[in-house]
Design an enzyme around this catalytic site. Structure first.
Site, PDB file in Angstrom:
ATOM      1  N   CYS A 139       0.824  -1.214   0.000  1.00  0.00           N
ATOM      2  CA  CYS A 139       0.000   0.000   0.000  1.00  0.00           C
ATOM      3  C   CYS A 139       0.855   1.260   0.000  1.00  0.00           C
ATOM      4  CB  CYS A 139      -0.940  -0.006   1.197  1.00  0.00           C
ATOM      5  SG  CYS A 139      -2.018  -1.439   1.217  1.00  0.00           S
ATOM      6  N   HIS A 279      -3.106   7.031   2.976  1.00  0.00           N
ATOM      7  CA  HIS A 279      -3.579   5.779   2.389  1.00  0.00           C
ATOM      8  C   HIS A 279      -4.939   5.455   3.001  1.00  0.00           C
ATOM      9  CE1 HIS A 279      -4.112   1.731   1.259  1.00  0.00           C
ATOM     10  NE2 HIS A 279      -3.727   1.200   2.406  1.00  0.00           N
ATOM     11  N   ASN A 309     -10.330   0.171   0.207  1.00  0.00           N
ATOM     12  CA  ASN A 309      -8.867   0.175   0.324  1.00  0.00           C
ATOM     13  C   ASN A 309      -8.282  -0.385  -0.978  1.00  0.00           C
ATOM     14  OD1 ASN A 309      -6.176  -0.478   0.827  1.00  0.00           O
ATOM     15  ND2 ASN A 309      -6.551  -1.186   2.920  1.00  0.00           N
TER      16      ASN A 309
END
Ligand code: UT7
Length: 352
Positions: A139, A279, A309
Site C-alpha cells: 500500500c 492511504h 482500500n
C-alpha cells in the site's frame, strides 16, 4: 531512504531553492503536472457482502468506514485501469505520450507475473520513448514509486515520468474470508512527475520497511517460495492473508511517525499542511493519525467510504479526486503517508 528539500523561514535561504536542492542531490526539482484515476463500473455495497459472508453493514461501517467499493469484471486487467488513469494524467499535463521517458507502475496485483504491467501500459498509451517497470511496495507503493521517479527527474535523466498506482485486489481476495474481502478494492490512479522550473514540488520523502513482519500481509503461494500447484490452489494459498488487528496498530504509529519525519525534513509543521492525503486503509486509522498529528478532519481527505482500500492506488485516486474537486491550489502543502505489505511505510510532502 530519504530525500528532502529543506524549507526555511529565513528568506535568504528560501530564495535560493537550487542550493537546497543541491543539498538533496540532483540538478532539478520535480513537480506533479497532471493527475488521473479510473475505477471499475461495478459497485459492491456492504449489503451485497452481507449476502456473501458472515458480516453486516453495521460492522463494516463502524470498524472500517467503508460503505461500498469498486470491483473489476472477471475479464478486466489492471493495465486497463492503469492506461485509463495514465491517459487522463497525460491530458491534464498537456503532454503527448512520446513526451514520457519512464513509466513506473506501483502494484502487487499485476496483469501477469511476467512481464511488467508497466510495459503493457507503455504500449497501450503509445509512450514509444519510455522505459517501463513495476514496483511492489504494498500500500506504500505509490509513495515509493513517486520517490523513485523523483530521482530520475532530479538527476536530469527524465523530464516527465508517468507514475501509476493500481491494484485489482479483488482477484487476490478469498471471498470467504470476511477479514479481507470487506476492505480491499480495485482501481488505479496516476500522476505525471515533471522537471520543475521554480519552487515547489516534491519537498521531501521517507521510505521505510521491516521485512521481519512480512507475514502480516502476504500471499503464501505463487512465487518461488511456493510455486503454484494443485495443492496450493486447493489450500487457497493464492489469496491475500492479513493479520488485521496487528497491522492496524502498527499502521497508526508508523503513519504518524513517518508524517512527522517528512514534515521536519521539509521544515514544516502539521499546521502548514493544507491537505493530508493518507492511504485509505481504514477510517479509524485515518482519524487516529489525524488527531495524533493535530490535523483537523476537514484537512484530511477521505474517500474510502466510496472507494474502499485500493492499496497502491488509494493515494493517487484520492489525489485526483481532490484536484478534480478544486480542493488543491497552487502553493498548497500536501502530506502523503501510507503503510502496507512488506511491511513498508512511507511519507512525502508536496508543495503544489
Ligand atoms: O492497507 C494497508 C494495510 N492494511 C491495513 O491497514 C488494515 C488494518 N486492519 C484493519 O483495518 C482492521 O484490523 C480490520 C478491518 C481488518 C479488522 O478490524 P478489527 O477491529 O481489527 O477486528 P479484529 O480482526 O480484531 O476482529 C474482531 C472481531 C472478531 O470476532 P471475535 O473473535 O471477537 O468474536 C472477528 O472474527 O470481529 C470479527 N470480524 C468480523 N465480524 C463481522 C472480523 N471481520 C469481520 C467482518 N464482519 N467482516
Amino acid at each position: 531512504m530519504t530525500g528532502s528539500t529543506k524549507r526555511s523561514s529565513n528568506s535568504q535561504k528560501t530564495s535560493n531553492a537550487s542550493q537546497s536542492d543541491n543539498r538533496r542531490g540532483g540538478l532539478y526539482g520535480s513537480i506533479i503536472t497532471g493527475t488521473g484515476a479510473a475505477l471499475p463500473k461495478k459497485i459492491l455495497t456492504n449489503a451485497d457482502l452481507e449476502r456473501m459472508v458472515d458480516t453486516s453493514d453495521e460492522w463494516i461501517t463502524t470498524r472500517t468506514g467503508i460503505r461500498q467499493r469498486h470491483i473489476a469484471a472477471e475479464s478486466e486487467t489492471l493495465s486497463k485501469y492503469g492506461v485509463a488513469a495514465g491517459r487522463q494524467a497525460l491530458e491534464a499535463a498537456r503532454l503527448d505520450p512520446a513526451d514520457v521517458s519512464l513509466i513506473i507502475c506501483a502494484t502487487v496485483t499485476p496483469d501477469r507475473p511476467i512481464p511488467a504491467t508497466a510495459c503493457t501500459i507503455q504500449h497501450q498509451l503509445g509512450c514509444t520513448k519510455a522505459g517501463a517497470f513495476d514496483m511492489a511496495a504494498g500500500c506504500s507503493g505509490f509513495i515509493y514509486a513517486l520517490a523513485v521517479a523523483d530521482q530520475f527527474v532530479r538527476s536530469g535523466a527524465c523530464e516527465h515520468v508517468l507514475v501509476v498506482g493500481g491494484e485489482l485486489l479483488s482477484k487476490y481476495l478469498d471471498w470467504e474470508d470476511r477479514s479481507t474481502c470487506i476492505i480491499f478494492a480495485d482501481g488505479a490512479g496516476a500522476v505525471i512527475l515533471s522537471r520543475r522550473s521554480g519552487q515547489g514540488g516534491l519537498l521531501s520523502f521517507k521510505l521505510h520497511a521491516d521485512g521481519a513482519l512480512s507475514d502480516f500481509i502476504h500471499v503464501p503461494a505463487g512465487g518461488t517460495a511456493l510455486p503454484a500447484s494443485a495443492e496450493t490452489v486447493r489450500n487457497r494459498m493464492h489469496y491475500i492473508r492479513m493479520k488485521g488487528n496487528e497491522t492496524f496498530k502498527l499502521a497508526v504509529r508508523s503513519i504518524e511517525n513517518v508524517s512527522r519525519e517528512v514534515l521536519e525534513m521539509s521544515g514544516l509543521t502539521a499546521s502548514d499542511i493544507n491537505l493530508m492525503i493518507p492511504h485509505q486503509a481504514n477510517r479509524r486509522i485515518i482519524d487516529a493519525v489525524g488527531s495524533r498529528l493535530g490535523i483537523p478532519p476537514e484537512r484530511v481527505y477521505v474517500n474510502l467510504d466510496r472507494v474502499g482500500n485500493t492499496s497502491a492506488a488509494s493515494i493517487p485516486i484520492a489525489l485526483d479526486e481532490a484536484v478534480s474537486r478544486d480542493l488543491i491550489h497552487r502553493g498548497d502543502r500536501l502530506l502523503l503517508a501510507a503503510f502496507g505489505a512488506g511491511l513498508t511505510w512511507a511519507g512525502a510532502v508536496i508543495e503544489w
